[in-house]
Design an enzyme around this catalytic site. Structure first.
Site, PDB file in Angstrom:
ATOM      1  N   GLN B 176       0.806  -1.227   0.000  1.00 19.72           N
ATOM      2  CA  GLN B 176       0.000   0.000   0.000  1.00 19.72           C
ATOM      3  C   GLN B 176       0.837   1.274   0.000  1.00 19.72           C
ATOM      4  O   GLN B 176       0.393   2.306  -0.479  1.00 19.72           O
ATOM      5  CB  GLN B 176      -0.944   0.022   1.213  1.00 19.72           C
ATOM      6  CG  GLN B 176      -2.066  -1.001   1.156  1.00 19.72           C
ATOM      7  CD  GLN B 176      -3.101  -0.699   0.089  1.00 19.72           C
ATOM      8  OE1 GLN B 176      -3.188   0.404  -0.451  1.00 19.72           O
ATOM      9  NE2 GLN B 176      -3.907  -1.704  -0.241  1.00 19.72           N
ATOM     10  N   SER B 196       3.202  -4.946  -4.994  1.00 19.53           N
ATOM     11  CA  SER B 196       2.167  -5.421  -5.903  1.00 19.53           C
ATOM     12  C   SER B 196       1.910  -4.355  -6.951  1.00 19.53           C
ATOM     13  O   SER B 196       1.907  -3.167  -6.648  1.00 19.53           O
ATOM     14  CB  SER B 196       0.884  -5.710  -5.120  1.00 19.53           C
ATOM     15  OG  SER B 196      -0.122  -6.129  -6.010  1.00 19.53           O
ATOM     16  N   HIS B 198      -0.849  -3.889  -8.992  1.00 21.52           N
ATOM     17  CA  HIS B 198      -2.179  -3.345  -9.313  1.00 21.52           C
ATOM     18  C   HIS B 198      -2.640  -2.222  -8.387  1.00 21.52           C
ATOM     19  O   HIS B 198      -3.720  -1.666  -8.572  1.00 21.52           O
ATOM     20  CB  HIS B 198      -3.226  -4.464  -9.382  1.00 21.52           C
ATOM     21  CG  HIS B 198      -3.593  -5.102  -8.092  1.00 21.52           C
ATOM     22  ND1 HIS B 198      -4.780  -4.813  -7.449  1.00 21.52           N
ATOM     23  CD2 HIS B 198      -2.976  -6.024  -7.329  1.00 21.52           C
ATOM     24  CE1 HIS B 198      -4.857  -5.543  -6.337  1.00 21.52           C
ATOM     25  NE2 HIS B 198      -3.781  -6.286  -6.248  1.00 21.52           N
ATOM     26  N   THR B 234       7.553 -19.768 -16.227  1.00 20.49           N
ATOM     27  CA  THR B 234       7.813 -18.806 -17.297  1.00 20.49           C
ATOM     28  C   THR B 234       7.236 -17.455 -16.898  1.00 20.49           C
ATOM     29  O   THR B 234       6.093 -17.368 -16.467  1.00 20.49           O
ATOM     30  CB  THR B 234       7.177 -19.305 -18.612  1.00 20.49           C
ATOM     31  OG1 THR B 234       7.772 -20.573 -18.899  1.00 20.49           O
ATOM     32  CG2 THR B 234       7.416 -18.343 -19.758  1.00 20.49           C
ATOM     33  N   CYS B 322     -11.137  -7.697   0.772  1.00 24.63           N
ATOM     34  CA  CYS B 322     -11.269  -9.107   1.124  1.00 24.63           C
ATOM     35  C   CYS B 322     -12.397  -9.328   2.110  1.00 24.63           C
ATOM     36  O   CYS B 322     -13.038 -10.360   2.118  1.00 24.63           O
ATOM     37  CB  CYS B 322     -10.003  -9.653   1.774  1.00 24.63           C
ATOM     38  SG  CYS B 322      -8.515  -8.838   1.265  1.00 24.63           S
TER      39      CYS B 322
HETATM   40  C1  LIG Z   1      -1.175  -4.598   2.412  1.00 25.58           C
HETATM   41  C2  LIG Z   1      -1.477  -5.579   1.334  1.00 25.58           C
HETATM   42  N1  LIG Z   1      -0.730  -6.695   1.209  1.00 25.58           N
HETATM   43  C3  LIG Z   1      -0.957  -7.597   0.256  1.00 25.58           C
HETATM   44  C4  LIG Z   1      -1.981  -7.437  -0.655  1.00 25.58           C
HETATM   45  C5  LIG Z   1      -2.181  -8.499  -1.686  1.00 25.58           C
HETATM   46  O1  LIG Z   1      -1.683  -8.131  -2.934  1.00 25.58           O
HETATM   47  P1  LIG Z   1      -2.150  -8.896  -4.243  1.00 25.58           P
HETATM   48  O2  LIG Z   1      -3.582  -8.541  -4.441  1.00 25.58           O
HETATM   49  O3  LIG Z   1      -1.267  -8.379  -5.319  1.00 25.58           O
HETATM   50  O4  LIG Z   1      -1.953 -10.348  -4.002  1.00 25.58           O
HETATM   51  C6  LIG Z   1      -2.801  -6.300  -0.563  1.00 25.58           C
HETATM   52  C7  LIG Z   1      -3.938  -6.027  -1.452  1.00 25.58           C
HETATM   53  O5  LIG Z   1      -4.703  -6.788  -1.921  1.00 25.58           O
HETATM   54  C8  LIG Z   1      -2.534  -5.357   0.456  1.00 25.58           C
HETATM   55  O6  LIG Z   1      -3.297  -4.271   0.593  1.00 25.58           O
END
Ligand SMILES: Cc1ncc(COP(=O)(O)O)c(C=O)c1O
Ligand code: FES
Lengths: 124, 402
Positions: B176, B196, B198, B234, B322
């Site tokens: 984040q 991450s 996205h 890959t 989530c």
């Molecule tokens: C603090 C944090 N860690 C891990 C993740 C997981 O990342 P990803 O969705 O790329 O698996 C998220 C978001 O979903 C996140 O906000």
């Protein structure tokens, strides 16, 4: 959340949502820790008919919609008829609820029962 | 208006353009030796350099993964399995992302011991608590940089120093914070760091883990030896290329975005608090991300607020993406020590650089109206209701909340 149109309608335009000052039966169910709490008010007349019914709910969209729906189902019924309203009746009338939200229809049915029990206690 | 950028973001035009050729013309497997493979390999290397530059690391310290969750799993299990002979104690916090918490629960089932540091009302751990938790058995500390629900930022630098002094490996989940505030692996004193793509206008399903030179861990995915044997499979070349571009753009504009986002956030906070009665901000007001605010409104439930806002064209969330399909109260808000009722009345607004077009006054007006409407329906607003005695047991066996 995948709510049916009916759920969304009852959530957005809840029927009979108000506190009732002259109720003769009041029931509160739920658990705020779980995120929902519902109060059902009923006014039962001399013929044991639920003449007026209303609710107040703290909870999710489904909790508000089921409260609203049960007031529509129960109004005009005798208390004995109303006691037969089941959890599934409420969900069915709303064209179903997401599985994870089924407990909200339990809440509405339980709320009505609690209000009726309270009415019976008051009138013993 | 999309205001849930902590859940995910839109891939930007520039990122998408950069990715396109790697789906079609440049489709080669980077492990092969002919021209197509070489082009893909070059693209991978460039992306690796871009990610490394964005966090002040060396390219050989970057391993591409399928995203934040995999990076968290790899860091924690990888170190735990590598160092199990040395000790089986891990220290974390009460407010980690499930990718961390669930991984630790799994390790607990394998006899690892985990200490969950409390956060206080401000959503931040205390260094004293950390010092006290360390034992001879401690092999890993994992503390997130910024929280995904409330946006609070932990004192990572200081934690890193203490970890170093004790010779304990230190991992942080920077999913984040990356792209929002400075993430510099040298300043932060970390051995492992999760990223991450996205969350910063890059594609989904791709991320990276930074592994400090000299840090050994056990791989999760065994196979053909890609990513220096640490992560077989890959490579997702288009995704990695997009991620690399997103990192480059985010770091170029970091300061500019910080200024812009934090001023929108502050205006939003100020206006919500002055317009809506009994409204609060969850978590520390200073140590927080520029793009995220989590409000709490008395006597209303978050999901119904989200639905009303959605009907008016504003997409926000109650907390983490989530948790919206679960019914439990948010563990993060619970960890702040809030009254259980208040835990349910949260609203998370998370901004992206493209959010500057939205009308804050209109939005605040809609929040105020929606909150007032739900309070009118609520038996908890302006009423003395003794709910302690209200039963729960009457609900059916299918009630998953108790
Ligand atoms: C603090 C944090 N860690 C891990 C993740 C997981 O990342 P990803 O969705 O790329 O698996 C998220 C978001 O979903 C996140 O906000
Ligand atoms: S909400 Fe707890 S039993 Fe239904």
């Amino acid at each position: 959340m995948d709510y049916s149109e009916k759920v969304m309608d009852h959530f957005a335009n809840p029927r009979n949502c108000r506190k009732m000052e002259d109720a003769n039966g009041v029931g509160t169910v739920g658990n705020p820790t779980c995120g929902d709490l519902m109060t059902i008010y009923i006014k039962v007349n001399d013929d044991e008919v639920i003449e007026d019914i209303s609710f107040q709910t703290f909870g999710c969209g489904a909790a508000i919609a089921t409260s609203s729906m049960i007031t529509e189902i129960a109004v005009g019924k005798t208390v004995d008829e109303a006691l037969k309203i089941s959890r599934n009746d409420v969900a069915d009338e709303l064209d179903g609820l997401p599985p994870i939200k089924m407990h909200c229809s339990n809440l509405a049915a339980d709320g009505l029962q609690a209000a009726i029990e309270n009415y019976k206690e008051n009138n013993q | 208006m999309y205001l849930d950028n902590s859940a995910t973001t839109q891939v930007s035009e520039e990122v998408f353009e950069e990715m396109k050729p790697y789906f079609t013309e440049e489709f080669g497997n980077p492990s092969t030796l002919y021209k197509y493979g070489r082009e893909s390999k070059k693209a991978l290397n460039q992306a690796r350099q871009r990610v490394a530059d964005a966090i002040n690391a060396k390219p050989e310290e970057i391993i591409f993964t399928s995203g934040g969750s995999e990076s968290d799993n790899l860091a924690i299990k990888g170190i735990a399995f590598k160092l199990a002979k040395k000790g089986k104690h891990i220290i974390t916090t009460e407010i980690e992302h499930p990718a961390v918490t669930e991984t630790l629960h799994f390790l607990e089932s394998l006899d690892f011991k985990v200490t969950y540091l409390p956060v206080y009302e401000n959503g931040i751990i205390k260094i004293e608590d950390l010092k006290e938790a360390i034992t001879d058995e401690t092999i890993l500390i994992t503390v997130m940089h910024a929280n995904n629900e409330i946006g609070t930022v932990q004192p990572i630098e200081e934690i890193g120093k203490i970890a170093k002094e004790h010779g304990i490996k230190f991992h942080t989940d920077a999913v984040q914070s990356f792209g929002k505030i400075e993430v510099d692996v040298e300043k932060l004193n970390v051995d492992l760091l999760s990223l991450s793509s996205h969350k910063l206008n890059g594609p989904k399903g791709v991320g990276a883990i930074y592994i400090r030179k000299g840090t050994r861990l056990v791989p999760l995915i065994h196979g053909g030896g890609q990513e220096r044997g640490i992560r077989a499979g890959t490579e997702n070349v288009p995704g990695i290329v997009g991620f690399g571009k997103a990192c480059e753009l985010a770091s170029q504009q970091l300061e500019e975005h910080y200024e812009k986002l934090s001023s929108i956030r502050d205006e939003l906070i100020e206006k919500v608090l002055s317009t809506v009665p009994e409204a609060y901000v969850n978590g520390d007001r200073e140590q927080r991300l520029p793009n995220l605010v989590n409000f709490r409104f008395k006597a209303i439930e978050g999901e119904s607020l989200i639905l009303l806002l959605d009907a008016k064209g504003y997409q926000a969330s109650t907390g983490s993406a989530c948790s919206s399909n679960k019914l439990e109260a948010s563990p993060v808000l619970t960890a702040l020590g809030l009254d259980p009722v208040d835990v349910h009345g949260s609203l998370r607004i998370s901004l992206a650089p493209e959010s500057d077009t939205f009308d804050i006054d209109e939005f605040v007006g809609i929040i105020a109206e929606s909150v007032a409407r739900l309070r009118e329906m609520s038996p908890l607003w302006n009423q003395e209701l003794d709910y302690d005695g209200v039963m729960c047991s009457k609900h059916g066996d299918d009630c998953r909340m108790c």
